[in-house]
Motif scaffolding. Structure first.
Motif, PDB file in Angstrom:
ATOM      1  N   THR A   1       0.852  -1.175   0.000  1.00  0.00           N
ATOM      2  CA  THR A   1       0.000   0.000   0.000  1.00  0.00           C
ATOM      3  C   THR A   1       0.893   1.232   0.000  1.00  0.00           C
ATOM      4  O   THR A   1       1.734   1.383   0.892  1.00  0.00           O
ATOM      5  CB  THR A   1      -0.906   0.029   1.239  1.00  0.00           C
ATOM      6  OG1 THR A   1      -1.731  -1.140   1.218  1.00  0.00           O
ATOM      7  CG2 THR A   1      -1.762   1.280   1.260  1.00  0.00           C
ATOM      8  N   PRO A   2       0.757   2.104  -0.966  1.00  0.00           N
ATOM      9  CA  PRO A   2       1.681   3.240  -1.031  1.00  0.00           C
ATOM     10  C   PRO A   2       1.318   4.341  -0.039  1.00  0.00           C
ATOM     11  O   PRO A   2       0.174   4.451   0.419  1.00  0.00           O
ATOM     12  CB  PRO A   2       1.528   3.737  -2.467  1.00  0.00           C
ATOM     13  CG  PRO A   2       0.101   3.403  -2.804  1.00  0.00           C
ATOM     14  CD  PRO A   2      -0.172   2.094  -2.110  1.00  0.00           C
ATOM     15  N   THR A   3       2.304   5.138   0.308  1.00  0.00           N
ATOM     16  CA  THR A   3       2.084   6.404   0.993  1.00  0.00           C
ATOM     17  C   THR A   3       1.830   7.455  -0.085  1.00  0.00           C
ATOM     18  O   THR A   3       2.658   7.634  -0.980  1.00  0.00           O
ATOM     19  CB  THR A   3       3.305   6.792   1.843  1.00  0.00           C
ATOM     20  OG1 THR A   3       3.430   5.855   2.913  1.00  0.00           O
ATOM     21  CG2 THR A   3       3.163   8.193   2.398  1.00  0.00           C
ATOM     22  N   VAL A   4       0.684   8.111  -0.005  1.00  0.00           N
ATOM     23  CA  VAL A   4       0.286   9.082  -1.018  1.00  0.00           C
ATOM     24  C   VAL A   4       0.336  10.483  -0.414  1.00  0.00           C
ATOM     25  O   VAL A   4      -0.222  10.725   0.670  1.00  0.00           O
ATOM     26  CB  VAL A   4      -1.124   8.785  -1.551  1.00  0.00           C
ATOM     27  CG1 VAL A   4      -1.547   9.834  -2.582  1.00  0.00           C
ATOM     28  CG2 VAL A   4      -1.180   7.383  -2.150  1.00  0.00           C
ATOM     29  N   VAL A   5       1.006  11.388  -1.101  1.00  0.00           N
ATOM     30  CA  VAL A   5       1.228  12.744  -0.600  1.00  0.00           C
ATOM     31  C   VAL A   5       0.564  13.742  -1.537  1.00  0.00           C
ATOM     32  O   VAL A   5       0.821  13.740  -2.748  1.00  0.00           O
ATOM     33  CB  VAL A   5       2.740  13.060  -0.482  1.00  0.00           C
ATOM     34  CG1 VAL A   5       2.951  14.463   0.066  1.00  0.00           C
ATOM     35  CG2 VAL A   5       3.430  12.014   0.389  1.00  0.00           C
ATOM     36  N   GLU A   6      -0.281  14.591  -0.969  1.00  0.00           N
ATOM     37  CA  GLU A   6      -0.901  15.701  -1.698  1.00  0.00           C
ATOM     38  C   GLU A   6      -0.377  17.012  -1.109  1.00  0.00           C
ATOM     39  O   GLU A   6      -0.448  17.218   0.104  1.00  0.00           O
ATOM     40  CB  GLU A   6      -2.426  15.653  -1.573  1.00  0.00           C
ATOM     41  CG  GLU A   6      -3.070  14.422  -2.189  1.00  0.00           C
ATOM     42  CD  GLU A   6      -3.143  14.504  -3.704  1.00  0.00           C
ATOM     43  OE1 GLU A   6      -2.997  15.630  -4.252  1.00  0.00           O
ATOM     44  OE2 GLU A   6      -3.358  13.453  -4.337  1.00  0.00           O
ATOM     45  N   LEU A   7       0.161  17.879  -1.951  1.00  0.00           N
ATOM     46  CA  LEU A   7       0.720  19.155  -1.510  1.00  0.00           C
ATOM     47  C   LEU A   7      -0.291  20.276  -1.695  1.00  0.00           C
ATOM     48  O   LEU A   7      -0.993  20.333  -2.720  1.00  0.00           O
ATOM     49  CB  LEU A   7       1.991  19.470  -2.308  1.00  0.00           C
ATOM     50  CG  LEU A   7       3.116  18.425  -2.230  1.00  0.00           C
ATOM     51  CD1 LEU A   7       4.228  18.794  -3.179  1.00  0.00           C
ATOM     52  CD2 LEU A   7       3.640  18.314  -0.814  1.00  0.00           C
TER      53      LEU A   7
END
Length: 770
Positions: free
Chosen positions: A14-20
């Protein structure tokens, strides 16, 4: 530590998803977050920033070290000798770069000799006659006279055969030293001594301690045999007064000496003919040659910078340090600043009650402030509110900031600095809540003392000063029997703002979770996760809750809000294999911690790791200057000064903390990767820190408009082991390596292995509306 994921191991992670959120920027990153902390402990002074080559240069009869501390210094020396024989294993496994003591270098060369100051060995036909005695300032050493040596020693001065026996036959002192021959081949020696009566010659020399063997097995270079004289200097003294003699010892051309190699520095006494009359041996009229009393001996490479080590000065100057806190730390609770001003040769040597060992007072107020000038940092001075008084503290402020028309300003002028230093940052006390501290007190008394100290210090300064109060991290966690070594009643900060709400500018905290006894017996992955999660708990709970309490105080509304500082940070403890400030795991923790601090903006006044020349720091030992991971990552993070933190949302694997360290709390939903982002308006900087001990994560970062399509540069910092530690045999065990990062139409995909950090810079790209 177990990530909350139900996928079978063979399935994709499961990926770590980053929204800026680039429309939500924090305040510019302040340079003071990347300060340093200089305490008089370990090898910070002698064996560190000082260029002094000798252990125990003031010849203290009582070293202040326990047998275990002496054994550790000898064990360090044994690892150096094994390394020089080609075996670096003992050093990699057992080297202690910052042994808990004070006033001695990292290694102790000479064995213990009864009656002789620790660090020194006697010379002479009857070595036991060389002994400690009263000196001019504290202790000294009495060297017996032996008639006829001044003339007999005219022969054999060129290191000819038999010179070792000749040299050892003359009474005196000897100590093995390592010379920084990679940069300097000259040594300056100063010596304070007096003949008991009569006259003679004080001789200082360097001689070979290890044979110089060539490739063919024979002797190589000039003066290659053990005992061969490399350099010597003689000065005549002719009365019973104290003499300051100066000697310059230049290694001859062709004499090969490695920086890690031991050579002997010898001080010998060659008296004139015996005095007439009768009396006690060595006394006036005894009919024997006069004795010599030595008060102190100093030896420095000729390239020293006003007494400081030039390599460390250069390192510090290039490290982007904003502020330097001094002189402690626990040390300050026993320190009295008047001991460290005036002529160095007249300053007393004291014990170091906080750490064991000695305080020679070679680096006092004027030297510290000169060091700040040399390396380009602002000074930050902590005063002694444990065993000191408000009067002493105010006089210290006046010494630094007062005009020459004030008593302490006049004293400063007499000591060679008529212009005020203008020290603007002052801290009252250090860890006054702890039973390990000199003059520790409870919550009410600490606040009462601060309310007395702060106004007295402000009144002594003609310029406004920032006054920091001693805070307590123990006040942020629930009280327990395990914390009975400290005042942990939950009222430490409440009392400060009740008794002195208008005097507190900053509350100083120490983020020093312990890595051993409180979590021993717990699975190692869980221990690692708990230590790394301490950063998350600080951001979520500790700082917001404390700031809210401070903001709710009865402080005058026209004053700025009380801020926080973290004047010591980094896990500590005895477990070398777990995260602690001296190892590479501490570097990972430091990256995450410093990034977290930036998100609090101006509510954090400053921060400094534990420390500048001890803990995770610049180190010196075995003739090598090197740096720990914490020092390197602090320098790296300082490149972000002026950048603005970018708000972000992170989803992905998390873990819970059931067994926190002593200064932590149980925690839920801790992301397995710490993610931070910054921009200077042009570039975007991303920092990923793995909080895993094993395994890894895939991180997907959606680049916002303005950076999609921009050039991407990425570096990774990966540890083979959490406990990887720099040492003289391996000064840079972990380095940043360039990596390629796959890019897609919307952003980046980065693999973040356990025990790693990734630093990504994205140049401004093409906007969608262009």
């Amino acid at each position: 530590m177990t990530a909350q994921s139900t996928e079978p191991s063979a399935a994709p992670r499961t990926p770590t998803v980053v929204e800026l959120r680039v429309d939500d920027l924090g305040e510019p990153v302040d340079a003071r977050l990347f300060s340093q902390f200089f305490e008089h402990m370990a090898t910070a002074t002698v064996g560190g920033i000082s260029a002094e080559l000798l252990a125990n240069p003031t010849l203290a009869a009582d070293s202040g070290l326990s047998p275990a501390q002496v054994e550790l210094l000898h064990r360090n020396e044994a690892t150096v000798r094994a390394w020089r024989r080609g075996d670096d294993g003992p050093m990699r496994e057992r080297w202690s770069g910052a042994p808990l003591q004070g006033g001695f270098p990292a290694t102790l060369v000479e064995e213990v000799h009864v009656g002789v100051p620790l660090g020194w060995a006697p010379l002479g036909w009857e070595a036991r006659a060389v002994r400690s005695c009263p000196g001019r300032i504290g202790d000294g050493v009495r060297v017996p006279g032996r008639a006829g040596l001044a003339t007999a020693e005219a022969a054999g001065t060129d290191g000819t055969a038999g010179s070792l026996a000749q040299l050892d036959d003359v009474p005196g002192l000897r100590q093995g030293v390592r010379l920084p021959t990679h940069r300097c081949r000259s040594v300056e020696v100063s010596l304070v001594a007096r003949p008991v009566a009569g006259a003679g010659v004080v001789e200082v020399l360097l001689r070979r301690r290890e044979p110089r063997v060539g490739e063919d097995g024979g002797l190589a270079g000039v003066a290659g045999r053990v005992g061969d004289v490399l350099a010597r200097s003689r000065v005549a003294v002719d009365d019973a007064a104290w003499h300051l003699t100066r000697h310059t010892l230049d290694l001859p051309d062709g004499a090969e000496v490695e920086p890690t190699e031991l050579v002997d520095l010898c001080v010998r006494w060659l008296p004139d003919a015996a005095a007439d009359g009768a009396g006690a041996a060595g006394a006036p009229g005894a009919g024997v040659a006069p004795d010599l009393v030595v008060d102190r001996i100093s030896a420095m490479p000729a390239d020293h910078v006003e007494g400081f080590d030039p390599e460390i000065v250069d390192l510090a100057r290039g490290a982007r340090i904003a502020e330097l806190r001094w002189p402690g730390g626990n040390f300050v609770s026993h320190y009295h600043w008047r001991d460290g001003v005036g002529p160095r040769e007249l300053r007393p040597t004291r014990g170091n009650p906080a750490w064991g060992g000695l305080e020679q007072n070679e680096i006092g107020t004027d030297e510290f402030l000169r060091l700040c000038e040399l390396i380009g940092v602002a000074p930050h001075i902590t005063v002694n509110s444990g065993t000191g008084s408000s009067t002493e503290a105010a006089e210290w402020v006046e010494y630094c900031n007062g005009g020459v028309d004030t008593p302490m300003g006049a004293l400063r002028a007499r000591n060679g600095h008529p212009e005020p230093y203008g020290v603007l940052v002052w801290e009252v006390g250090n860890e006054n809540f702890g039973t390990w501290q000199g003059g520790y007190v409870g919550s009410e008394e600490n606040a009462r003392r601060f309310a007395e100290f702060a106004p007295a210090m402000r009144a002594a300064s003609p310029v406004p000063i920032e006054v920091q109060a001693c805070g307590s991290w123990f006040d942020l966690v629930p009280p327990s029997a395990a914390l009975d070594i400290s005042v942990a009643d939950g009222r430490w900060h409440d009392e400060l703002v009740r008794q002195a709400p208008d005097e507190v500018d900053v509350v100083s905290l120490h983020a020093l979770p312990v890595n051993d006894e409180h979590v021993d017996g717990v699975d190692e992955d869980e221990v690692h996760g708990a230590l790394m999660a301490n950063v998350v708990t600080t951001e979520r709970r500790f700082f917001p809750e404390l700031l809210a309490r401070l903001d709710a105080s009865g402080r005058r509304p026209d004053l700025p809000p009380i801020r926080l500082s973290v004047t010591e940070w980094g896990p500590v403890g005895a477990r070398r294999d777990r995260v602690r400030c001296e190892n590479a795991g501490g570097g990972l923790w430091g990256l995450d911690f410093l990034a977290m601090l930036t998100r609090f903006g101006s509510r954090i006044a400053m921060a400094s790791p534990n420390g500048f020349l001890h803990g995770g720091s610049i180190k010196k030992g075995a003739g090598v200057v090197y740096t720990d991971a914490v020092f390197e990552v602090t320098r790296e993070m300082a490149s972000l000064v002026g950048h603005r933190p970018v708000a972000l949302e992170v989803t992905g694997p998390t873990y819970d903390v059931e067994h926190p360290p002593d200064l932590g709390l149980p925690e839920t939903g801790v992301p397995t990767v710490g993610v931070s982002a910054f921009t200077d308006g042009d570039d975007l900087t991303l920092l990923l820190v793995s909080r895993r001990r094993s395994g890894g994560d895939d991180v997907e970062i959606a680049l916002p408009d303005g950076w999609r399509g921009g050039q991407v540069r990425a570096r990774r910092w990966t540890l083979d082991r959490i406990g990887t530690t720099a040492c003289p045999a391996d000064p840079t065990p972990v380095v940043w390596t360039d990596i390629s990062v796959p890019t897609g139409p919307r952003g980046l995909a980065i693999e973040t292995p356990a025990r790693s950090a990734v630093w990504i810079t994205v140049a401004g790209g093409v906007r969608e509306d262009e």
